[in-house]
Design an enzyme around this catalytic site. Structure first.
Site, PDB file in Angstrom:
ATOM      1  CB  SER A  92      -0.845  -0.002   1.279  1.00 28.04           C
ATOM      2  OG  SER A  92      -1.485   1.237   1.476  1.00 28.04           O
ATOM      3  CE1 TYR A 116      -3.976  -2.423   5.512  1.00 29.61           C
ATOM      4  CE2 TYR A 116      -3.590  -0.080   5.201  1.00 29.61           C
ATOM      5  CZ  TYR A 116      -3.841  -1.338   4.676  1.00 29.61           C
ATOM      6  OH  TYR A 116      -3.956  -1.501   3.314  1.00 29.61           O
TER       7      TYR A 116
HETATM    8  N1  LIG Z   1      -8.762  -0.348  -1.084  1.00 35.16           N
HETATM    9  C1  LIG Z   1      -7.745   0.414  -0.726  1.00 35.16           C
HETATM   10  O1  LIG Z   1      -7.897   1.633  -0.546  1.00 35.16           O
HETATM   11  C2  LIG Z   1      -6.383  -0.196  -0.546  1.00 35.16           C
HETATM   12  C3  LIG Z   1      -5.268   0.642  -0.577  1.00 35.16           C
HETATM   13  C4  LIG Z   1      -4.004   0.099  -0.433  1.00 35.16           C
HETATM   14  C5  LIG Z   1      -3.851  -1.261  -0.259  1.00 35.16           C
HETATM   15  N2  LIG Z   1      -4.945  -2.071  -0.225  1.00 35.16           N
HETATM   16  C6  LIG Z   1      -4.737  -3.513  -0.015  1.00 35.16           C
HETATM   17  O2  LIG Z   1      -5.302  -4.209  -1.087  1.00 35.16           O
HETATM   18  C7  LIG Z   1      -5.575  -5.557  -0.685  1.00 35.16           C
HETATM   19  C8  LIG Z   1      -6.961  -5.958  -1.167  1.00 35.16           C
HETATM   20  O3  LIG Z   1      -7.927  -5.193  -0.461  1.00 35.16           O
HETATM   21  P1  LIG Z   1      -9.209  -4.570  -1.168  1.00 35.16           P
HETATM   22  O4  LIG Z   1      -9.034  -3.108  -1.198  1.00 35.16           O
HETATM   23  O5  LIG Z   1      -9.522  -5.270  -2.431  1.00 35.16           O
HETATM   24  O6  LIG Z   1     -10.295  -4.878  -0.025  1.00 35.16           O
HETATM   25  P2  LIG Z   1     -11.613  -5.798   0.002  1.00 35.16           P
HETATM   26  O7  LIG Z   1     -12.504  -5.420  -1.115  1.00 35.16           O
HETATM   27  O8  LIG Z   1     -12.110  -5.678   1.393  1.00 35.16           O
HETATM   28  O9  LIG Z   1     -11.054  -7.268  -0.254  1.00 35.16           O
HETATM   29  C9  LIG Z   1     -10.301  -7.948   0.719  1.00 35.16           C
HETATM   30  C10 LIG Z   1     -10.189  -9.404   0.331  1.00 35.16           C
HETATM   31  O10 LIG Z   1      -9.442 -10.080   1.358  1.00 35.16           O
HETATM   32  C11 LIG Z   1     -10.182 -11.211   1.795  1.00 35.16           C
HETATM   33  N3  LIG Z   1      -9.964 -11.476   3.219  1.00 35.16           N
HETATM   34  C12 LIG Z   1     -10.180 -10.637   4.263  1.00 35.16           C
HETATM   35  N4  LIG Z   1      -9.944 -11.268   5.423  1.00 35.16           N
HETATM   36  C13 LIG Z   1      -9.574 -12.541   5.101  1.00 35.16           C
HETATM   37  C14 LIG Z   1      -9.214 -13.683   5.854  1.00 35.16           C
HETATM   38  N5  LIG Z   1      -9.199 -13.669   7.198  1.00 35.16           N
HETATM   39  N6  LIG Z   1      -8.891 -14.827   5.193  1.00 35.16           N
HETATM   40  C15 LIG Z   1      -8.921 -14.869   3.837  1.00 35.16           C
HETATM   41  N7  LIG Z   1      -9.244 -13.830   3.067  1.00 35.16           N
HETATM   42  C16 LIG Z   1      -9.583 -12.673   3.695  1.00 35.16           C
HETATM   43  C17 LIG Z   1     -11.647 -10.852   1.532  1.00 35.16           C
HETATM   44  O11 LIG Z   1     -12.411 -12.035   1.312  1.00 35.16           O
HETATM   45  P3  LIG Z   1     -13.382 -12.750   2.386  1.00 35.16           P
HETATM   46  O12 LIG Z   1     -14.098 -11.676   3.121  1.00 35.16           O
HETATM   47  O13 LIG Z   1     -14.252 -13.592   1.514  1.00 35.16           O
HETATM   48  O14 LIG Z   1     -12.466 -13.568   3.236  1.00 35.16           O
HETATM   49  C18 LIG Z   1     -11.541 -10.083   0.222  1.00 35.16           C
HETATM   50  O15 LIG Z   1     -11.551 -10.970  -0.863  1.00 35.16           O
HETATM   51  C19 LIG Z   1      -5.391  -5.583   0.833  1.00 35.16           C
HETATM   52  O16 LIG Z   1      -4.153  -6.170   1.154  1.00 35.16           O
HETATM   53  C20 LIG Z   1      -5.387  -4.109   1.208  1.00 35.16           C
HETATM   54  O17 LIG Z   1      -4.652  -3.862   2.373  1.00 35.16           O
HETATM   55  C21 LIG Z   1      -6.204  -1.576  -0.375  1.00 35.16           C
END
Ligand SMILES: NC(=O)c1ccc[n+]([C@@H]2O[C@H](COP(=O)([O-])OP(=O)(O)OC[C@H]3O[C@@H](n4cnc5c(N)ncnc54)[C@H](OP(=O)(O)O)[C@@H]3O)[C@@H](O)[C@H]2O)c1
Length: 259
Positions: free
Chosen positions: A138, A151
């Site tokens: 991130s 985080y």
């Molecule tokens: N969105 C942003 O602004 C942003 C910015 C920078 C970095 N990121 C990073 O991008 C990555 C993806 O996040 P996203 O933004 O796409 O968020 P998201 O839409 O909330 O997706 C998160 C994914 O992780 C899975 N997950 C969560 N807890 C889990 C667990 N205990 N075991 C297995 N799977 C789990 C969820 O699936 P289930 O609920 O089905 O388990 C979901 O598929 C993350 O690492 C996040 O830190 C996001």
């Protein structure tokens, strides 16, 4: 035909990465807790493209979850060419007041599972002399983050770990990419309780699809650090020249909730 294992493929950036890989004609192993969502993505992708999708429903915040996933792929003779450690979440609030159990799960998922997955699959990649790993970090990785202290620290770990490992395995035919998205539209904000944060109030946030396409290309090119968006890149790079105390203050200002 390359097989990609993607964690957190049931939503957001991970789901879009799965679509991009399938579009490129690659097979998939999809991992997340919500097996139903993964199964419907499997049906969608297998009917649209001639690819095979294998689904593993797993809570990756539980001890040894990565080992269990690895064992299942081994038993099924699946060779993972691309490992994409994408699953992760955050939590908003003063550290003195936030929930330890949520933070422990966050550390287990964002750090432990990611590291264990990498340990298990990189060994296979070294034996074969090829493979690609993408770890989703991130822009939070580049500075401390008041109001999301744990985080931000987990993402600093992901960035540093990925860069160091990339240096170790590059001459063995393997690349490690740290994908660094800034604020992106996905399920992240709701999971982290930060929909009202100044960071997410912008109307022009990129979509998960934008970030996935960018990250996938960077992984194929073997880029070590891939920061999405020019403003995010400028912020992340310029931080190195500013006093750390100033950087922390700015980070807090951006995290603050605005109504
Ligand atoms: N969105 C942003 O602004 C942003 C910015 C920078 C970095 N990121 C990073 O991008 C990555 C993806 O996040 P996203 O933004 O796409 O968020 P998201 O839409 O909330 O997706 C998160 C994914 O992780 C899975 N997950 C969560 N807890 C889990 C667990 N205990 N075991 C297995 N799977 C789990 C969820 O699936 P289930 O609920 O089905 O388990 C979901 O598929 C993350 O690492 C996040 O830190 C996001």
């Amino acid at each position: 035909m390359k097989t990609a294992l993607i964690t957190g493929a049931s939503n957001g950036i991970g789901l879009e990465l799965a679509k991009v890989h399938a579009e490129n004609g690659g097979n998939l192993v999809l991992v997340a807790r919500n097996e139903e969502k993964l199964m419907s993505l499997k049906t969608e992708l297998e009917s649209q493209y001639s690819v095979k999708v294998y689904v593993i429903g797993k809570d990756l915040s539980l001890p040894n979850a990565a080992q269990e996933v690895y064992d299942e792929t081994q038993r099924n003779g699946i060779i993972v060419d691309y490992l994409i450690n994408n699953a992760g979440f955050g939590d908003f609030g003063f550290f003195a007041e936030t929930d330890w159990n949520k933070e422990l799960k966050m550390i287990n998922l964002n750090i432990t599972a990611l590291t264990q997955f990498t340990k298990l699959y990189v060994k296979e990649m070294v034996k074969r002399g090829n493979g690609k790993i993408m770890n989703v970090a991130s822009t939070a990785a580049f500075q401390p983050g008041p109001l999301m202290a744990v985080y931000f620290a987990t993402k600093a770990y992901v960035l540093h770990f990925s860069e160091a490992l990339d240096n170790e395995v590059r001459d063995k035919g393997i690349s490690v990419t740290a994908l660094c998205p800034g604020a992106t539209v996905s399920g992240f904000q709701a999971a982290a309780d930060m929909e009202d944060s100044a960071l997410f109030k912008s109307k022009n946030l990129p979509t998960s699809k934008d970030v996935a396409i960018f990250g996938y290309k960077a992984m194929l090119k073997g880029k070590t650090v891939a920061i999405h968006g020019i403003m995010n890149w400028i912020m992340a790079e310029s931080i190195r020249f500013a006093p750390r105390s100033f950087v922390v203050k700015i980070a807090r200002m951006l995290q603050k909730k605005v109504n």
